[in-house]
Design an enzyme around this catalytic site. Structure first.
Site, PDB file in Angstrom:
ATOM      1  N   PRO A  20       0.738  -1.241   0.094  1.00  0.00           N
ATOM      2  CA  PRO A  20      -0.052   0.031  -0.004  1.00  0.00           C
ATOM      3  C   PRO A  20       0.579   1.459   0.087  1.00  0.00           C
ATOM      4  CG  PRO A  20      -0.845  -1.547   1.454  1.00  0.00           C
ATOM      5  CD  PRO A  20       0.191  -2.035   0.954  1.00  0.00           C
ATOM      6  N   CYS A  21       0.346   2.050  -0.776  1.00  0.00           N
ATOM      7  CA  CYS A  21       0.986   3.387  -1.042  1.00  0.00           C
ATOM      8  C   CYS A  21       0.557   4.676  -0.335  1.00  0.00           C
ATOM      9  CB  CYS A  21       1.438   3.726  -2.433  1.00  0.00           C
ATOM     10  SG  CYS A  21      -0.072   4.133  -3.531  1.00  0.00           S
ATOM     11  N   GLN A  22      -0.796   4.592   0.187  1.00  0.00           N
ATOM     12  CA  GLN A  22      -1.426   5.750   0.644  1.00  0.00           C
ATOM     13  C   GLN A  22      -0.760   6.354   1.765  1.00  0.00           C
ATOM     14  OE1 GLN A  22      -2.683   2.873   0.130  1.00  0.00           O
ATOM     15  NE2 GLN A  22      -4.524   3.020  -1.220  1.00  0.00           N
TER      16      GLN A  22
END
Length: 284
Positions: A20-22
């Protein structure tokens, strides 16, 4: 946590991961490694240590290079990317990274992403790993091919809402969220026709940008604006037109925004194949 004992017992050549990049994104809260999502790279490492693939590919946003919080949220001098690269190194892989822009590979969108490539230490070093060469550039002077514009990517879809031959492009497939005159806020603007679209985000409703075209003569009259449809955002991400998103528009927007552009993925995959081929390493 992943229980590696439950994973299939078979040989794996390549492991792909897009943790995940958020938490690292410039448009997010920037929790970094202190956010539970920011530590999911450890699950990828567990899989890598279990299968011992020849190479792995990991992807994340450019902001991971500047996120400097440890797993407790404290400010540190080491970036999240450096921490992650070190963990891959300890797992037994020679690693390197590059920031690639999807526009450089024929995607009509400016999308910068960190691509980490790792090769098992008994098979090769960092200098043995190849990255895909840019095929397009902003002016066209370096590659002889100018970045594709949003107009080149989606213009033929204008006026085809509810056309049965176009998937995910009906009245139900674009956000009806209101625009707000005079306000500067995410999604309250139109993309430009003559350059690549901005990064397609995993958003929905009011955060989806409007098409560069309008139904009214007055370009500034928001009553003539329409937000990009699911199919248009998919096109800007380089998904083929026959790829059907069999879900709600909100879910489709999120899946498309979270994806690595397929065309860019193809070029990265080719570079992995080239790397292994140059080293004389073949899969069974």
């Amino acid at each position: 946590d992943i229980d590696v004992r439950e994973l299939p017992n078979e040989e794996v050549d390549i492991v792909l991961g897009g943790f995940p990049c958020q938490t690292f994104s410039y448009s997010g809260k920037r929790g970094g490694l202190s956010d539970p999502r920011g530590q999911l790279y450890l699950q990828m490492i567990r899989i890598i240590e279990h299968y011992r693939p020849k190479m792995f590919v990991a992807e994340n946003v450019d902001g991971i290079r500047n996120s400097k919080k440890d797993n407790k949220g404290n400010a540190v001098d080491v970036s999240a990317l450096d921490t992650i690269l070190k963990a891959f190194d300890v797992a037994g892989y020679n690693v390197q990274y590059r920031v690639l822009n999807a526009a450089d590979y024929g995607v009509p969108q400016s999308r910068r992403r960190v691509i980490i490539l790792g090769i098992r230490k008994d098979l090769g070093d960092q200098e043995d790993v190849f990255y895909p060469k840019a095929l397009f550039d902003q002016t066209g002077l370096e590659t002889k091919q100018k970045w594709l514009s949003a107009k080149e990517g989606i213009d033929d879809l204008w006026g085809k809402i509810n056309d049965p031959t176009v998937l995910n492009h009906t009245q139900r497939d674009y956000s009806k969220a209101k625009f707000y005159p005079g306000k500067k806020m995410q999604g309250n603007n139109r993309i430009s026709a003559d350059r690549p679209a901005p990064t397609i985000r995993a958003e929905h409703h009011g955060n989806i940008e409007a098409h560069y075209r309008t139904t009214l003569k007055d370009e500034n009259n928001m009553d003539g604006w329409r937000r990009l449809s699911v199919r248009e955002t998919a096109r800007l991400q380089s998904f083929p037109d026959d790829f059907n998103f069999a879900c709600s528009a909100s879910s489709a927007y999120k899946m498309i925004g979270n994806a690595v552009p397929p065309v860019m993925s193809w070029h990265v995959a080719r570079s992995v194949f080239y790397t292994l081929n140059k080293l004389g390493i073949t899969s069974k």
